[in-house]
Design a protein around this motif. Structure first.
Motif, PDB file in Angstrom:
ATOM      1  N   PHE A 126      91.259 -43.676 -49.459  1.00 29.95           N
ATOM      2  CA  PHE A 126      91.565 -42.348 -48.932  1.00 29.95           C
ATOM      3  C   PHE A 126      91.009 -41.222 -49.805  1.00 29.95           C
ATOM      4  N   ASN A 127      90.578 -41.554 -51.016  1.00 31.04           N
ATOM      5  CA  ASN A 127      89.926 -40.568 -51.874  1.00 31.04           C
ATOM      6  C   ASN A 127      88.402 -40.634 -51.747  1.00 31.04           C
ATOM      7  N   ARG A 128      87.899 -41.465 -50.827  1.00 32.27           N
ATOM      8  CA  ARG A 128      86.450 -41.658 -50.701  1.00 32.27           C
ATOM      9  C   ARG A 128      85.939 -41.290 -49.306  1.00 32.27           C
ATOM     10  N   CYS A 129      86.673 -40.450 -48.623  1.00 30.41           N
ATOM     11  CA  CYS A 129      86.255 -40.055 -47.279  1.00 30.41           C
ATOM     12  C   CYS A 129      84.960 -39.240 -47.325  1.00 30.41           C
ATOM     13  N   CYS A 130      84.310 -39.128 -46.161  1.00 26.52           N
ATOM     14  CA  CYS A 130      83.048 -38.398 -46.090  1.00 26.52           C
ATOM     15  C   CYS A 130      83.246 -36.904 -46.367  1.00 26.52           C
ATOM     16  N   TYR A 131      82.228 -36.298 -46.930  1.00 25.43           N
ATOM     17  CA  TYR A 131      82.261 -34.869 -47.212  1.00 25.43           C
ATOM     18  C   TYR A 131      82.502 -34.093 -45.915  1.00 25.43           C
ATOM     19  N   PRO A 132      83.370 -33.071 -45.957  1.00 24.42           N
ATOM     20  CA  PRO A 132      83.745 -32.360 -44.718  1.00 24.42           C
ATOM     21  C   PRO A 132      82.728 -31.289 -44.318  1.00 24.42           C
ATOM     22  N   TRP A 133      81.528 -31.718 -43.964  1.00 26.54           N
ATOM     23  CA  TRP A 133      80.468 -30.766 -43.614  1.00 26.54           C
ATOM     24  C   TRP A 133      80.937 -29.809 -42.517  1.00 26.54           C
ATOM     25  N   GLY A 134      80.809 -28.511 -42.789  1.00 27.80           N
ATOM     26  CA  GLY A 134      81.211 -27.492 -41.829  1.00 27.80           C
ATOM     27  C   GLY A 134      82.690 -27.166 -41.852  1.00 27.80           C
ATOM     28  N   LYS A 135      83.479 -27.942 -42.608  1.00 24.37           N
ATOM     29  CA  LYS A 135      84.921 -27.700 -42.684  1.00 24.37           C
ATOM     30  C   LYS A 135      85.378 -27.520 -44.126  1.00 24.37           C
ATOM     31  N   GLU A 136      84.441 -27.153 -44.995  1.00 24.51           N
ATOM     32  CA  GLU A 136      84.787 -26.970 -46.401  1.00 24.51           C
ATOM     33  C   GLU A 136      85.788 -25.825 -46.578  1.00 24.51           C
ATOM     34  N   ASP A 137      86.571 -25.910 -47.636  1.00 24.80           N
ATOM     35  CA  ASP A 137      87.452 -24.809 -48.015  1.00 24.80           C
ATOM     36  C   ASP A 137      86.570 -23.734 -48.646  1.00 24.80           C
TER      37      ASP A 137
END
Length: 206
Positions: A126-137
């Protein structure tokens, strides 16, 4: 670390000191942990320590700072856990403090991908999910860009001296300086605003 085996190490001592400070530890204990590294590690090693807050082997930093403790819970529980809006806002505030320390202590910041985008998660996977492209903070991205610019502009953060300035209750301050630049770093985790007056020769920073 004397030049015969290792050139650097992942700096889990600084990581532990920062996390403990953000989660309630008194500043004097945090400063003692920081000084133990500075006083015992050779200087060539200090400047290349890998300062990380979370890695592929740990929970995400936001989850560690603001989430419910893992306490051995299984993957089923971990898979469905997300920070509430209130928890996340609190975690972002703490992460800004933690990352500011990460970027200003001796060594160099080693940012686990997605950390700067505000990703959450407990242990593997759960700490290795894909980078949140377009949904970054966007707030955290801007903050990390600001910290990166600070390191680029302030040579004292590359290999400057470290001077303990203040450590009491939940307030901590130190100075980084070399022959060209100097930076006064102050952190307040009390439940009220406070002023840690910069030493003579230092002006208020950002």
């Amino acid at each position: 670390l004397l030049g015969w085996q290792l050139d650097s190490v992942m700096n889990y001592v600084f990581r532990g000191a920062i996390l403990d400070f953000c989660r309630g530890q008194e500043a004097r204990y945090t400063m003692a942990a920081i000084m133990s590294v500075i006083e015992n590690y050779p200087r060539p090693v200090l400047r290349v320590l890998m300062n990380s807050l979370s890695t592929h082997d740990t929970e995400r930093i936001l989850t560690m700072l603001a989430g419910e403790p893992l306490n051995g819970r299984d993957r089923g529980w971990q898979a469905h856990q997300k920070l509430s809006p209130e928890q996340r806002a609190h975690g972002v505030r703490l992460l800004k403090i933690a990352s500011a320390m990460q970027y200003t202590l001796p060594g160099f910041p080693c940012v686990y991908y997605g950390h700067e985008a505000g990703m959450e998660g407990y242990r593997d996977p759960f700490n290795r999910c894909c980078y949140p492209w377009g949904k970054e903070d966007k707030e955290l991205l801007a903050w990390h860009k600001k910290l990166g610019g600070l390191r680029a502009d302030c040579s004292a953060l590359w290999d400057g001296d470290f001077i303990r300035a203040f450590a009491k209750d939940r307030r901590l301050a130190y100075i980084r300086h070399d022959d060209k630049t100097a930076l006064y770093c102050a952190f307040n985790l009390m439940d009220h605003d406070d002023v840690l007056t910069p030493p003579p020769g230092f002006s208020d920073g950002v």
